[in-house]
Design a protein around this motif. Structure first.
Motif, PDB file in Angstrom:
ATOM      1  N   GLU A  33       0.713  -1.084  -0.074  1.00 17.60           N
ATOM      2  CA  GLU A  33      -0.059  -0.124  -0.031  1.00 17.60           C
ATOM      3  C   GLU A  33       0.863   1.377   0.031  1.00 17.60           C
ATOM      4  N   ALA A  34       1.872   1.286   0.756  1.00 16.61           N
ATOM      5  CA  ALA A  34       2.821   2.354   0.931  1.00 16.61           C
ATOM      6  C   ALA A  34       3.425   2.705  -0.541  1.00 16.61           C
ATOM      7  N   LEU A  35       3.945   1.618  -0.881  1.00 20.59           N
ATOM      8  CA  LEU A  35       4.459   1.708  -2.375  1.00 20.59           C
ATOM      9  C   LEU A  35       3.716   2.174  -3.416  1.00 20.59           C
ATOM     10  N   ALA A  36       2.487   1.680  -3.382  1.00 22.35           N
ATOM     11  CA  ALA A  36       1.492   2.040  -4.429  1.00 22.35           C
ATOM     12  C   ALA A  36       1.063   3.716  -4.480  1.00 22.35           C
ATOM     13  N   LEU A  37       1.116   4.114  -2.953  1.00 26.19           N
ATOM     14  CA  LEU A  37       0.454   5.538  -2.853  1.00 26.19           C
ATOM     15  C   LEU A  37       1.902   6.156  -3.337  1.00 26.19           C
ATOM     16  N   LEU A  38       3.177   5.889  -3.105  1.00 27.83           N
ATOM     17  CA  LEU A  38       4.230   6.641  -3.748  1.00 27.83           C
ATOM     18  C   LEU A  38       4.020   6.762  -5.126  1.00 27.83           C
ATOM     19  N   THR A  39       4.036   5.401  -5.911  1.00 28.82           N
ATOM     20  CA  THR A  39       3.811   5.303  -6.951  1.00 28.82           C
ATOM     21  C   THR A  39       2.828   6.349  -7.879  1.00 28.82           C
ATOM     22  N   GLY A  40       1.538   6.325  -7.411  1.00 29.61           N
ATOM     23  CA  GLY A  40       0.818   7.189  -7.663  1.00 29.61           C
ATOM     24  C   GLY A  40       0.912   8.774  -7.327  1.00 29.61           C
ATOM     25  N   LEU A  41       1.590   8.877  -6.580  1.00 33.82           N
ATOM     26  CA  LEU A  41       2.135  10.380  -6.401  1.00 33.82           C
ATOM     27  C   LEU A  41       2.904  10.791  -7.293  1.00 33.82           C
ATOM     28  N   TYR A  42       3.882   9.658  -7.406  1.00 27.81           N
ATOM     29  CA  TYR A  42       4.977   9.771  -8.586  1.00 27.81           C
ATOM     30  C   TYR A  42       4.146  10.026 -10.006  1.00 27.81           C
ATOM     31  N   LEU A  43       3.467   9.143 -10.419  1.00 30.10           N
ATOM     32  CA  LEU A  43       2.553   9.325 -11.523  1.00 30.10           C
ATOM     33  C   LEU A  43       1.903  10.533 -11.721  1.00 30.10           C
ATOM     34  N   ALA A  44       1.152  11.083 -10.759  1.00 28.36           N
ATOM     35  CA  ALA A  44       0.679  12.441 -10.877  1.00 28.36           C
ATOM     36  C   ALA A  44       1.614  13.671 -10.958  1.00 28.36           C
ATOM     37  N   ALA A  45       2.876  13.553 -10.433  1.00 28.67           N
ATOM     38  CA  ALA A  45       3.968  14.625 -10.626  1.00 28.67           C
ATOM     39  C   ALA A  45       4.828  14.373 -11.675  1.00 28.67           C
ATOM     40  N   SER A  46       4.845  13.515 -12.164  1.00 28.07           N
ATOM     41  CA  SER A  46       5.853  12.846 -13.244  1.00 28.07           C
ATOM     42  C   SER A  46       6.136  14.052 -14.507  1.00 28.07           C
ATOM     43  N   PRO A  47       5.190  14.547 -14.880  1.00 24.55           N
ATOM     44  CA  PRO A  47       5.365  15.537 -15.884  1.00 24.55           C
ATOM     45  C   PRO A  47       6.330  16.603 -15.475  1.00 24.55           C
ATOM     46  N   TRP A  48       6.073  17.249 -14.141  1.00 23.26           N
ATOM     47  CA  TRP A  48       6.895  18.151 -13.571  1.00 23.26           C
ATOM     48  C   TRP A  48       8.307  17.605 -13.246  1.00 23.26           C
ATOM     49  N   ILE A  49       8.362  16.378 -12.822  1.00 24.39           N
ATOM     50  CA  ILE A  49       9.616  15.742 -12.390  1.00 24.39           C
ATOM     51  C   ILE A  49      10.582  15.450 -13.577  1.00 24.39           C
ATOM     52  N   VAL A  50       9.898  14.763 -14.342  1.00 26.59           N
ATOM     53  CA  VAL A  50      10.615  14.543 -15.667  1.00 26.59           C
ATOM     54  C   VAL A  50      10.885  15.373 -16.615  1.00 26.59           C
ATOM     55  N   GLY A  51       9.997  16.367 -16.557  1.00 21.95           N
ATOM     56  CA  GLY A  51      10.187  17.647 -17.571  1.00 21.95           C
ATOM     57  C   GLY A  51       9.429  17.603 -18.894  1.00 21.95           C
ATOM     58  N   ASN A  53       6.026  18.503 -19.031  1.00 23.98           N
ATOM     59  CA  ASN A  53       4.817  19.212 -18.690  1.00 23.98           C
ATOM     60  C   ASN A  53       4.623  20.165 -20.063  1.00 23.98           C
ATOM     61  N   ASP A  54       5.320  20.216 -20.993  1.00 20.16           N
ATOM     62  CA  ASP A  54       4.925  20.703 -22.335  1.00 20.16           C
ATOM     63  C   ASP A  54       4.225  19.850 -23.226  1.00 20.16           C
ATOM     64  N   LEU A  55       4.046  18.649 -23.087  1.00 17.51           N
ATOM     65  CA  LEU A  55       3.092  17.632 -23.455  1.00 17.51           C
ATOM     66  C   LEU A  55       1.837  17.893 -22.994  1.00 17.51           C
ATOM     67  N   SER A  56       1.095  18.864 -22.897  1.00 15.30           N
ATOM     68  CA  SER A  56       0.023  19.011 -21.871  1.00 15.30           C
ATOM     69  C   SER A  56      -1.187  17.876 -21.801  1.00 15.30           C
ATOM     70  N   THR A  57      -1.295  17.263 -22.897  1.00 10.29           N
ATOM     71  CA  THR A  57      -2.410  16.245 -22.932  1.00 10.29           C
ATOM     72  C   THR A  57      -1.705  15.073 -21.959  1.00 10.29           C
ATOM     73  N   LEU A  58      -0.708  14.659 -22.148  1.00 14.01           N
ATOM     74  CA  LEU A  58       0.041  13.606 -21.454  1.00 14.01           C
ATOM     75  C   LEU A  58       0.089  13.988 -20.018  1.00 14.01           C
ATOM     76  N   ALA A  59       0.455  15.296 -19.836  1.00  8.45           N
ATOM     77  CA  ALA A  59       0.728  15.708 -18.374  1.00  8.45           C
ATOM     78  C   ALA A  59      -0.720  15.672 -17.721  1.00  8.45           C
ATOM     79  N   VAL A  60      -1.595  16.040 -18.268  1.00  6.77           N
ATOM     80  CA  VAL A  60      -3.206  15.986 -17.591  1.00  6.77           C
ATOM     81  C   VAL A  60      -3.573  14.689 -17.407  1.00  6.77           C
ATOM     82  N   CYS A  61      -3.083  13.655 -18.396  1.00  3.66           N
ATOM     83  CA  CYS A  61      -3.547  12.490 -18.289  1.00  3.66           C
ATOM     84  C   CYS A  61      -2.672  11.629 -17.220  1.00  3.66           C
ATOM     85  N   ASN A  62      -1.477  12.093 -17.022  1.00  3.21           N
ATOM     86  CA  ASN A  62      -0.706  11.313 -15.769  1.00  3.21           C
ATOM     87  C   ASN A  62      -1.269  12.055 -14.615  1.00  3.21           C
TER      88      ASN A  62
END
Length: 150
Positions: A33-51, A53-62
């Motif tokens: 459960e803890a790893l899953a919550l971290l995975t979900g948080l990373y997935l939501a923030a990944s457009p800004w972490i990986v960089g 976020n200029d692909l707006s459709t994929l950023a919103v999807c993530n």
């Protein structure tokens, strides 16, 4: 006129609730459960972490799928008996995350976008499978012990 006891007092329901409580209190379930919550948080923030976020459709999807994944996997510790079927939804979210760069963004030109989504999608899919299999494995052991005792 006969009165019927409520379903809350049924012995099978009480046994099922105690089994679900035993499943969720294991260190394995808490780690998943803890790893899953971290995975979900990373997935939501990944457009800004990986960089990407200029692909707006994929950023919103993530962002949306990361939040949905957190919601699916976040209720297991407190209400596993009511939420264990949501693991299958989490598996679908993991599979979607893997294919999303090609489906949502069309032709993705950055390798880091694809690598990030494929890795986090595979992790999400595996954690969902682990959570879905948690209840499947536990009762079979209990049945085997019960059959041997009879």
């Amino acid at each position: 006129m006969t009165t019927h006891p409520s379903i809350e007092q049924h012995p099978d329901l009480a046994e099922m609730r105690s089994r679900f409580e035993r499943v969720t209190t294991t260190p394995r379930a808490q780690a998943i459960e803890a790893l899953a919550l971290l995975t979900g948080l990373y997935l939501a923030a990944s457009p800004w972490i990986v960089g990407f976020n200029d692909l707006s459709t994929l950023a919103v999807c993530n962002l949306i799928t990361g939040a949905a994944y957190c919601l699916c996997m976040g209720g297991f510790g407190s209400a596993y008996e009511r939420t264990h079927a949501m693991a299958w939804c989490a598996i679908a979210i993991g599979a979607w995350t893997i294919i999303a760069p090609w489906v949502v963004a069309g032709s993705v030109d950055t390798t880091r976008t694809i690598v990030s989504n494929v890795i986090v999608g595979a992790v999400a899919l595996l954690l969902g499978l682990a959570m879905a299999a948690m209840d499947v494995r536990r009762p079979s052991r209990l049945r085997a012990r019960g059959d041997a005792a009879m």
